[in-house]
Design a protein around this motif. Structure first.
Motif, mmCIF file in Angstrom:
data_model
loop_
_atom_site.group_PDB
_atom_site.id
_atom_site.type_symbol
_atom_site.label_atom_id
_atom_site.label_comp_id
_atom_site.label_asym_id
_atom_site.label_seq_id
_atom_site.Cartn_x
_atom_site.Cartn_y
_atom_site.Cartn_z
ATOM 1 N N VAL A 50 41.824 31.359 47.103
ATOM 2 C CA VAL A 50 42.124 31.309 48.537
ATOM 3 C C VAL A 50 43.013 30.109 48.835
ATOM 4 C CG1 VAL A 50 41.140 30.916 50.833
ATOM 5 C CG2 VAL A 50 40.086 32.576 49.290
ATOM 6 N N GLU A 51 42.685 28.969 48.270
ATOM 7 C CA GLU A 51 43.498 27.771 48.481
ATOM 8 C C GLU A 51 44.931 28.005 48.005
ATOM 9 O OE1 GLU A 51 43.651 23.125 47.085
ATOM 10 O OE2 GLU A 51 41.710 24.107 47.206
ATOM 11 N N ASP A 52 45.076 28.642 46.846
ATOM 12 C CA ASP A 52 46.417 28.948 46.329
ATOM 13 C C ASP A 52 47.191 29.833 47.299
ATOM 14 O OD1 ASP A 52 45.922 27.443 44.058
ATOM 15 O OD2 ASP A 52 45.609 29.189 42.747
ATOM 16 N N VAL A 53 46.538 30.863 47.829
ATOM 17 C CA VAL A 53 47.198 31.767 48.782
ATOM 18 C C VAL A 53 47.590 31.012 50.041
ATOM 19 C CG1 VAL A 53 46.878 33.802 50.260
ATOM 20 C CG2 VAL A 53 46.131 33.869 47.866
ATOM 21 N N LEU A 54 46.705 30.185 50.544
ATOM 22 C CA LEU A 54 47.003 29.426 51.756
ATOM 23 C C LEU A 54 48.138 28.417 51.541
ATOM 24 C CD1 LEU A 54 43.412 28.856 53.178
ATOM 25 C CD2 LEU A 54 45.121 30.554 53.897
ATOM 26 N N LEU A 55 48.363 28.050 50.281
ATOM 27 C CA LEU A 55 49.463 27.145 49.952
ATOM 28 C C LEU A 55 50.752 27.903 49.628
ATOM 29 C CD1 LEU A 55 47.574 24.461 47.832
ATOM 30 C CD2 LEU A 55 48.528 24.199 50.140
ATOM 31 N N GLY A 56 50.680 29.248 49.691
ATOM 32 C CA GLY A 56 51.897 30.035 49.514
ATOM 33 C C GLY A 56 51.987 30.870 48.262
ATOM 34 N N ALA A 57 50.973 30.862 47.428
ATOM 35 C CA ALA A 57 51.007 31.688 46.222
ATOM 36 C C ALA A 57 50.890 33.159 46.592
ATOM 37 C CB ALA A 57 49.875 31.304 45.276
ATOM 38 N N SER A 58 51.573 33.991 45.853
ATOM 39 C CA SER A 58 51.430 35.435 46.041
ATOM 40 C C SER A 58 50.162 35.897 45.325
ATOM 41 C CB SER A 58 52.642 36.171 45.480
ATOM 42 O OG SER A 58 52.636 36.120 44.061
ATOM 43 N N LEU A 59 49.688 37.062 45.696
ATOM 44 C CA LEU A 59 48.518 37.604 45.004
ATOM 45 C C LEU A 59 48.881 37.995 43.574
ATOM 46 C CD1 LEU A 59 46.768 39.555 47.880
ATOM 47 C CD2 LEU A 59 46.119 37.380 46.851
ATOM 48 N N GLU A 60 50.134 38.334 43.311
ATOM 49 C CA GLU A 60 50.570 38.583 41.935
ATOM 50 C C GLU A 60 50.447 37.312 41.104
ATOM 51 O OE1 GLU A 60 54.462 40.312 41.947
ATOM 52 O OE2 GLU A 60 53.694 42.282 42.539
ATOM 53 N N GLN A 61 50.815 36.178 41.682
ATOM 54 C CA GLN A 61 50.675 34.907 40.973
ATOM 55 C C GLN A 61 49.209 34.586 40.720
ATOM 56 O OE1 GLN A 61 52.930 32.678 43.896
ATOM 57 N NE2 GLN A 61 54.560 32.263 42.400
ATOM 58 N N VAL A 62 48.376 34.843 41.701
ATOM 59 C CA VAL A 62 46.947 34.596 41.541
ATOM 60 C C VAL A 62 46.383 35.490 40.433
ATOM 61 C CG1 VAL A 62 44.684 34.770 42.642
ATOM 62 C CG2 VAL A 62 46.615 33.779 43.901
ATOM 63 N N ALA A 63 46.753 36.766 40.428
ATOM 64 C CA ALA A 63 46.273 37.693 39.396
ATOM 65 C C ALA A 63 46.729 37.239 38.011
ATOM 66 C CB ALA A 63 46.759 39.107 39.691
ATOM 67 N N ALA A 64 47.982 36.830 37.896
ATOM 68 C CA ALA A 64 48.498 36.364 36.606
ATOM 69 C C ALA A 64 47.762 35.098 36.157
ATOM 70 C CB ALA A 64 49.996 36.104 36.701
ATOM 71 N N GLY A 65 47.504 34.214 37.098
ATOM 72 C CA GLY A 65 46.764 32.997 36.770
ATOM 73 C C GLY A 65 45.338 33.292 36.338
ATOM 74 N N CYS A 66 44.721 34.229 37.012
ATOM 75 C CA CYS A 66 43.355 34.632 36.658
ATOM 76 C C CYS A 66 43.327 35.191 35.237
ATOM 77 C CB CYS A 66 42.853 35.658 37.675
ATOM 78 S SG CYS A 66 41.219 36.313 37.333
ATOM 79 N N ARG A 67 44.266 36.049 34.941
ATOM 80 C CA ARG A 67 44.343 36.659 33.605
ATOM 81 C C ARG A 67 44.606 35.592 32.549
ATOM 82 N NH1 ARG A 67 48.414 39.044 30.277
ATOM 83 N NH2 ARG A 67 47.524 40.731 29.016
ATOM 84 N N ALA A 68 45.550 34.699 32.810
ATOM 85 C CA ALA A 68 45.865 33.635 31.854
ATOM 86 C C ALA A 68 44.650 32.748 31.595
ATOM 87 C CB ALA A 68 47.045 32.807 32.367
#
Length: 119
Positions: A7-25
């Motif tokens: 949530v913090e990442d999204v509120l700072l401007g991350a896309s959900l694709e970036q969040v998904a990639a980060g989660c997977r990594a």
């Protein structure tokens, strides 16, 4: 990755694709997979489950927040997760709403989408 960090990442401007990639990594690293062991399907279902939970959380806790609405709008372009579509169409004013509702009803026919007509 946990929901609060995402949530913090999204509120700072991350896309959900970036969040998904980060989660997977993060999962790949945590489990110690070597690059040759990783395939496109590695952790696909785990990441999908996390992203569904994140979308629901964003919709429930941050309705109307333009940053979240933008992230969800971008995500539904490539996602067939009901939770993301529902969070977007119930908690945000979006341009092209009618087209999104029509597309969402094709993906999710039945009573799950009835409340999308409500203002």
């Amino acid at each position: 990755m946990d929901i609060a960090a995402a949530v913090e990442d999204v509120l700072l401007g991350a896309s959900l694709e970036q969040v998904a990639a980060g989660c997977r990594a993060e999962l790949i690293k945590d489990f110690g997979f070597r690059p040759e062991e990783v395939t496109p399907d590695t952790f696909r279902s785990e990441v999908a489950a996390f992203m569904r939970k994140l979308a629901r959380h964003l919709g429930d806790r941050h309705p109307g927040d333009a940053r979240v609405g933008h992230a969800l709008r971008q995500w539904v372009r490539s996602s067939d997760h009901y939770e993301a579509w529902d969070a977007l169409l119930t908690g945000f004013q979006v341009e092209g709403r009618e087209a999104l509702v029509r597309r969402g009803r094709v993906l999710f026919p039945g009573p799950l989408t009835r409340h999308w007509d409500e203002p």
